[in-house]
Design a protein around this motif. Structure first.
Motif, short mmCIF file in Angstrom:
data_model
loop_
_atom_site.label_atom_id
_atom_site.label_comp_id
_atom_site.label_asym_id
_atom_site.label_seq_id
_atom_site.Cartn_x
_atom_site.Cartn_y
_atom_site.Cartn_z
N LEU A 90 0.84 -1.21 0.00
CA LEU A 90 0.00 0.00 0.00
C LEU A 90 0.87 1.24 0.00
CD1 LEU A 90 -2.72 1.46 0.26
CD2 LEU A 90 -2.56 1.16 2.74
N GLY A 91 1.93 1.24 0.79
CA GLY A 91 2.84 2.37 0.82
C GLY A 91 3.49 2.62 -0.53
N VAL A 92 3.88 1.54 -1.19
CA VAL A 92 4.47 1.67 -2.53
C VAL A 92 3.48 2.34 -3.49
CG1 VAL A 92 5.19 0.35 -4.56
CG2 VAL A 92 6.09 -0.24 -2.32
N MET A 93 2.21 1.95 -3.40
CA MET A 93 1.22 2.54 -4.29
C MET A 93 0.86 3.97 -3.90
SD MET A 93 0.80 0.87 -6.89
CE MET A 93 -0.35 2.11 -7.48
N ILE A 94 0.98 4.30 -2.62
CA ILE A 94 0.80 5.71 -2.24
C ILE A 94 1.90 6.55 -2.88
CG2 ILE A 94 0.90 7.34 -0.31
CD1 ILE A 94 -0.45 5.22 1.42
N GLY A 95 3.11 6.02 -2.87
CA GLY A 95 4.21 6.71 -3.56
C GLY A 95 3.94 6.84 -5.04
N ASN A 96 3.43 5.76 -5.64
CA ASN A 96 3.13 5.81 -7.08
C ASN A 96 2.02 6.80 -7.40
OD1 ASN A 96 4.80 4.07 -8.69
ND2 ASN A 96 3.95 2.33 -7.60
N ILE A 97 1.00 6.87 -6.54
CA ILE A 97 -0.10 7.80 -6.82
C ILE A 97 0.39 9.24 -6.70
CG2 ILE A 97 -1.12 8.19 -4.54
CD1 ILE A 97 -3.00 7.33 -7.78
N ILE A 98 1.41 9.47 -5.87
CA ILE A 98 2.01 10.81 -5.81
C ILE A 98 2.69 11.13 -7.14
CG2 ILE A 98 3.83 12.19 -4.73
CD1 ILE A 98 3.20 10.75 -2.10
N TRP A 99 3.47 10.15 -7.67
CA TRP A 99 4.10 10.35 -8.97
C TRP A 99 3.06 10.55 -10.06
CZ3 TRP A 99 8.76 11.86 -8.96
CH2 TRP A 99 9.74 11.30 -8.15
N ILE A 100 1.99 9.76 -10.02
CA ILE A 100 0.93 9.87 -11.03
C ILE A 100 0.28 11.25 -10.99
CG2 ILE A 100 -1.36 9.02 -11.68
CD1 ILE A 100 -0.40 6.23 -10.73
N THR A 101 0.00 11.73 -9.78
CA THR A 101 -0.62 13.05 -9.64
C THR A 101 0.31 14.15 -10.16
OG1 THR A 101 -1.83 12.29 -7.68
CG2 THR A 101 -1.63 14.68 -8.00
N LEU A 102 1.59 14.03 -9.81
CA LEU A 102 2.57 15.03 -10.29
C LEU A 102 2.68 14.99 -11.81
CD1 LEU A 102 5.43 14.64 -7.65
CD2 LEU A 102 3.71 16.45 -7.78
N SER A 103 2.56 13.80 -12.39
CA SER A 103 2.66 13.67 -13.85
C SER A 103 1.43 14.26 -14.54
CB SER A 103 2.82 12.20 -14.22
OG SER A 103 4.00 11.66 -13.66
N LEU A 104 0.25 13.94 -14.00
CA LEU A 104 -0.98 14.44 -14.62
C LEU A 104 -1.10 15.95 -14.52
CD1 LEU A 104 -3.53 11.70 -13.46
CD2 LEU A 104 -2.65 12.07 -15.79
N THR A 105 -0.48 16.53 -13.51
CA THR A 105 -0.53 17.99 -13.34
C THR A 105 0.66 18.70 -13.99
OG1 THR A 105 0.53 17.75 -11.17
CG2 THR A 105 -1.87 17.87 -11.21
N GLY A 106 1.54 17.91 -14.62
CA GLY A 106 2.66 18.51 -15.34
C GLY A 106 3.88 18.82 -14.49
N VAL A 107 3.85 18.48 -13.21
CA VAL A 107 4.99 18.81 -12.34
C VAL A 107 6.23 18.02 -12.72
CG1 VAL A 107 5.83 18.78 -9.96
CG2 VAL A 107 3.47 19.45 -10.44
N THR A 108 6.06 16.75 -13.10
CA THR A 108 7.24 15.94 -13.44
C THR A 108 7.94 16.48 -14.68
OG1 THR A 108 5.75 14.44 -14.64
CG2 THR A 108 6.40 13.80 -12.41
N VAL A 109 7.18 17.09 -15.59
CA VAL A 109 7.80 17.70 -16.77
C VAL A 109 8.69 18.87 -16.35
CG1 VAL A 109 7.36 18.91 -18.94
CG2 VAL A 109 5.89 17.00 -18.26
N VAL A 110 8.19 19.66 -15.42
CA VAL A 110 8.97 20.79 -14.91
C VAL A 110 10.24 20.29 -14.23
CG1 VAL A 110 8.98 22.73 -13.30
CG2 VAL A 110 6.91 22.22 -14.64
N ILE A 111 10.10 19.25 -13.42
CA ILE A 111 11.27 18.68 -12.74
C ILE A 111 12.28 18.15 -13.75
CG2 ILE A 111 12.06 16.83 -11.19
CD1 ILE A 111 9.40 17.05 -9.73
N ASN A 112 11.81 17.47 -14.78
CA ASN A 112 12.69 16.89 -15.78
C ASN A 112 13.45 17.96 -16.56
OD1 ASN A 112 13.58 14.40 -17.11
ND2 ASN A 112 12.55 15.23 -18.91
N GLN A 113 12.83 19.12 -16.73
CA GLN A 113 13.48 20.20 -17.47
C GLN A 113 14.46 20.98 -16.62
OE1 GLN A 113 10.07 22.41 -18.85
NE2 GLN A 113 9.77 21.10 -20.66
N ASN A 114 14.37 20.84 -15.29
CA ASN A 114 15.30 21.51 -14.38
C ASN A 114 16.38 20.52 -13.96
OD1 ASN A 114 16.58 22.69 -12.08
ND2 ASN A 114 14.78 23.99 -11.74
N GLU A 115 17.53 20.61 -14.59
CA GLU A 115 18.59 19.62 -14.37
C GLU A 115 19.06 19.58 -12.92
OE1 GLU A 115 19.76 17.28 -16.26
OE2 GLU A 115 18.42 17.84 -17.90
N VAL A 116 19.17 20.75 -12.29
CA VAL A 116 19.64 20.80 -10.90
C VAL A 116 18.66 20.11 -9.97
CG1 VAL A 116 20.25 22.31 -8.97
CG2 VAL A 116 20.95 22.91 -11.30
#
Length: 255
Positions: A44-70
């Motif tokens: 369950l904890g693993v999937m809570i972590g995954n749902i955080i990643w999924i939410t960040l991806s659907l809201t575009g946050v992971t794209v911003v993180i990927n574009q910021n190298e630092v």
């Protein structure tokens, strides 16, 4: 989104989560050395972590993180250091348990009155001595480490936390989720379609990881691994350290 897109998304998702990695390893470790319930909570904890990643991806946050190298490197290094800490703790617990087991014969002899050992050249022990020696409890050595990341006296809350942190420590998830959603989920997807995607991925992922937890905690299988808890912790520690080194290597090459 069309049915074909949903099926394609689920296919890519299943291919990603069934691949061996830190998530499956921490679930199996807790299944082998703790209990089925704790392993399920780790899943369950693993999937809570995954749902955080999924939410960040659907809201575009992971794209911003990927574009910021630092920022991306910071997250990757922090995750690698956490996995290294997890691996170091597992190896240290295993080595400590092995050292204690090696000292057990000496401890038993020292605890017996007079220190006499039956069958030696010394005078045979009296019946009272033998009875006292037999009452000395057999030490139960275990490689299960304590603390937030260990399996000794593992609570449900700690099991969930271990799953969450282990999942979030894998910074490569940023690239995975960007590729996953960019290739299947359209940019103009409706809000309820995004919600449906998140629910589908969560349910399928939870079902898979709970299946792993259930399989790893089958009594006959778990008993065998518990009898070799030192080896389980050593292997887990080495794998965690290896993943950490790979992540740090990638971070150094991309700097």
């Amino acid at each position: 989104m069309s049915t074909t897109q949903y099926l394609a998304l689920l296919g890519l998702w299943v291919a990603g989560i069934v691949s061996p990695g830190p998530d499956i390893l921490v679930i199996l470790r807790n299944a082998f050395l703790s209990s089925r319930g704790k392993a399920m909570l780790t899943a369950l904890g693993v999937m809570i972590g995954n749902i955080i990643w999924i939410t960040l991806s659907l809201t575009g946050v992971t794209v911003v993180i990927n574009q910021n190298e630092v920022l991306k490197l910071t997250i990757q290094i922090a995750g690698a250091l956490f996995l290294a800490w997890l691996g170091y703790g597992s190896i240290r617990s295993a080595l400590a348990a092995k050292a204690n087991a090696r000292r057990s014969p000496e401890t038993a002899r020292a605890s017996a009155p007079g220190g006499a050992v039956p069958g030696s050249d010394e005078a045979a022990p009296s019946p009272a001595t033998v009875e006292a020696a037999e009452q000395i409890p057999e030490p139960a050595y275990s490689a299960r480490g304590s603390g937030v990341l260990g399996t000794k006296n593992l609570t449900g809350f700690r099991a969930v936390v271990q799953g969450i942190i282990t999942n979030l420590s894998n910074a490569k998830a940023i690239v995975f989720f960007i590729a996953l959603f960019a290739s299947v989920v359209p940019a103009n997807a409706l809000w309820w379609e995004s919600m449906l995607v998140a629910v589908l991925l969560f349910v399928v992922g939870l079902a898979w990881f709970c299946a792993v937890a259930w399989f790893g905690s089958v009594p006959a299988l778990a008993a065998r691994f518990q009898a070799h808890s030192v080896g389980v912790e050593l292997v887990a520690g080495v794998v965690f350290l290896a993943v950490s080194v790979l992540l740090l290597g990638e971070a150094a090459l991309s700097w």
